[in-house]
Every structure is written in C-alpha cells, then in structure tokens.
Design a protein around this motif. Structure first.
Motif, short mmCIF file in Angstrom:
data_model
loop_
_atom_site.label_atom_id
_atom_site.label_comp_id
_atom_site.label_asym_id
_atom_site.label_seq_id
_atom_site.Cartn_x
_atom_site.Cartn_y
_atom_site.Cartn_z
N LEU A 112 -4.87 -3.59 11.78
CA LEU A 112 -3.94 -4.72 11.72
C LEU A 112 -4.35 -5.83 12.67
O LEU A 112 -4.27 -7.02 12.34
N CYS A 115 -7.39 -7.81 11.25
CA CYS A 115 -6.99 -8.69 10.15
C CYS A 115 -6.22 -9.90 10.66
O CYS A 115 -6.40 -11.02 10.17
N TRP A 116 -5.37 -9.68 11.66
CA TRP A 116 -4.61 -10.79 12.23
C TRP A 116 -5.53 -11.81 12.90
O TRP A 116 -5.39 -13.02 12.70
N TYR A 119 -7.42 -13.85 10.31
CA TYR A 119 -6.58 -14.92 9.76
C TYR A 119 -6.50 -16.11 10.71
O TYR A 119 -6.66 -17.26 10.30
N ARG A 120 -6.27 -15.81 11.98
CA ARG A 120 -6.14 -16.88 12.98
C ARG A 120 -7.44 -17.67 13.13
O ARG A 120 -7.44 -18.90 13.23
#
Length: 269
Positions: A112, A115-116, A119-120
C-alpha cells in the motif's frame, strides 16, 4: 546457482539505487522474498529476513551511489546533517517494530505504501517545480528524519521512497533530491541492519548462514555487484529530465506495490 542469483539481484538493485536514490531495497526485498521462499525458509520470518538483508546490502550500495553523486556536487550535505540523527534513531526503532509484525501484515503495509508513493510521485511529475518552496526548520527536518527512518526500516529500504518526495515537495530539484536521498540511505541502512540483527538473533539458530535477520551469503553477493552498478544508475539519473525521472520512479513503485498487495492477500485468505 544461488550465488549467481544474488549477483544478478545486486546488479539490478545497484542500478536502481543510483537512478532513483532508493538504495535498491524496493527491488531487493520482493526478489529475496521469492528466493528465500524457494529455499524453504520459515514463511513466518521470510519477510523479516528479506528486509534485514536488504538494509544490510544498502550500506554498501549507498556508498557507491553517494560517491557517484558527489562527483557531480549534487548532494545537499547541510540537509543530510539535519536529517541524519533522526534517521538513525528511527531506523533502529523501525526494526524493533517490524520484528513484532506478522509477515503478511508487512507485505500489505509495504504494498500500500509503495502504491501511494507511486501515485504521489506520478502526480508530482505533471506539476512544475516550485522554486519558492523552502525546506522546513532544522527541528522539523530532524522530526521528519525520525519518521522516515522508522518507515524505511519497516519497508527494508534506504528511505528514498520517502526522502525523495519529501525533498522534492519542499523545492529541492529532483536530481539533488535523489543524490541527497542516496546519502541519507547510509545511516538508515546501518541502524536498520543492526536492529534486524539484534531483534532477530533468537531466530538465527534456526536459519543457516544468518546473523539475526541478515542472510550473509545474500548480503555478500548483492553488495559486490550493486557497488559496481550503482554508478551507472547515477549517471543515467543526471541525463534524464526531472519529470521523466519521477515517472520512472512511480512506475517502479507501482509494480512493487501491486506485487506485495497480491502476496499479502493470498497469505491472509
């Protein structure tokens, strides 16, 4: 064959360390997880062993990467000095926390998180760098370093996944953020690896060729090759535009994150 595998992992991880300033951990951890699984290690400690070994190899990788970036004068040593104390304390604490977490939970958290960050970083690549942004005060940098250190040890990485976005968000040009992150990876790796050796010592008896949660053969094989290839990754980093570097970084994190989420889901079902 086992040595060849470790050398191959080191070659890929070293290049990634120089290119992204991540210490190679985000590549080393999932590959070692697969390798240790195939070798029949206890599933309950495989993830811990991959994390501890990853941090140990990053000690060597970071030195090579730092030397390459320093030649280009890209490392912000004043920022490094502010972050380093917190990184050391945080990384050791992070190893203690990771020791208490089940393997599947570690996989899910790492997946997680990756993936976060992907994205950022991809979102940030679409935006122009704000030269008006400035780094926080020394005290806030010290606090941020502690948080980065804790998370980095839990994730078995050199901190680039957190340090690079942190510096970039605060106005540091991407190439300098990557270079400074590479330097920050050394204190994280040393403190984190020592922590995994200490807190995993009760498991070492049941695992051959290990000191705590650090696999000695994997450490040697990966370290030797990664030290050689990190300089090539650093060279490529300075040849790419900041936007392209961010996008490449994001794609790599997304792939790793998805892999760990799938592994965690399978383990929990």
């Amino acid at each position: 064959m086992e040595l060849i595998i470790y050398l191959a992992i080191g070659a890929i991880a070293g290049f990634a360390a120089g290119l992204f300033g991540v210490g190679g951990g985000l590549i080393i951890v999932p590959i070692l997880y697969v390798v240790f699984t195939q070798q029949g290690y206890d599933p309950a400690v495989i993830m811990h062993l991959a994390l501890g070994t990853s941090l140990a190899t990053i000690m060597v990788t970071s030195i090579s990467s730092v030397m390459a970036h320093q030649k280009r004068g890209a490392i912000l040593w004043s920022v490094f000095k502010n972050l380093a104390p917190g990184l050391v304390v945080g990384a050791f604490l992070g190893a203690a926390i990771a020791d208490k977490l089940p393997s599947a939970v570690l996989q899910l958290i790492i997946g997680l998180f990756a993936c976060w960050v992907a994205y950022r970083m991809f979102k940030g690549a679409q935006q122009a760098q704000s030269i008006s942004q400035q780094l926080p005060s020394t005290g806030k940098q010290l606090f941020a370093g502690t948080g980065i250190g804790i998370a980095s040890a839990i994730f078995g990485i050199g901190g680039g996944s957190l340090t690079v976005p942190y510096l970039s968000k605060n106005g540091v040009v991407m190439q300098k953020a990557v270079a400074t992150s590479a330097a920050c990876g050394l204190p994280i790796a040393i403190a984190g690896a020592l922590g995994f050796m200490v807190f995993g010592r009760s498991q070492a008896i049941a695992m051959p060729h290990t000191i705590g949660y650090v696999h000695l053969y994997a450490f040697i094989g990966i370290s030797v090759m990664s030290f050689i290839t990190a300089k090539f990754g650093a060279k490529v980093a300075h040849a790419l535009s900041p936007a392209k570097l961010k996008k490449c970084f994001a794609v790599m994190l997304l792939c790793i994150g998805t892999y760990f989420i799938v592994q965690a889901a399978q383990a929990m079902l």
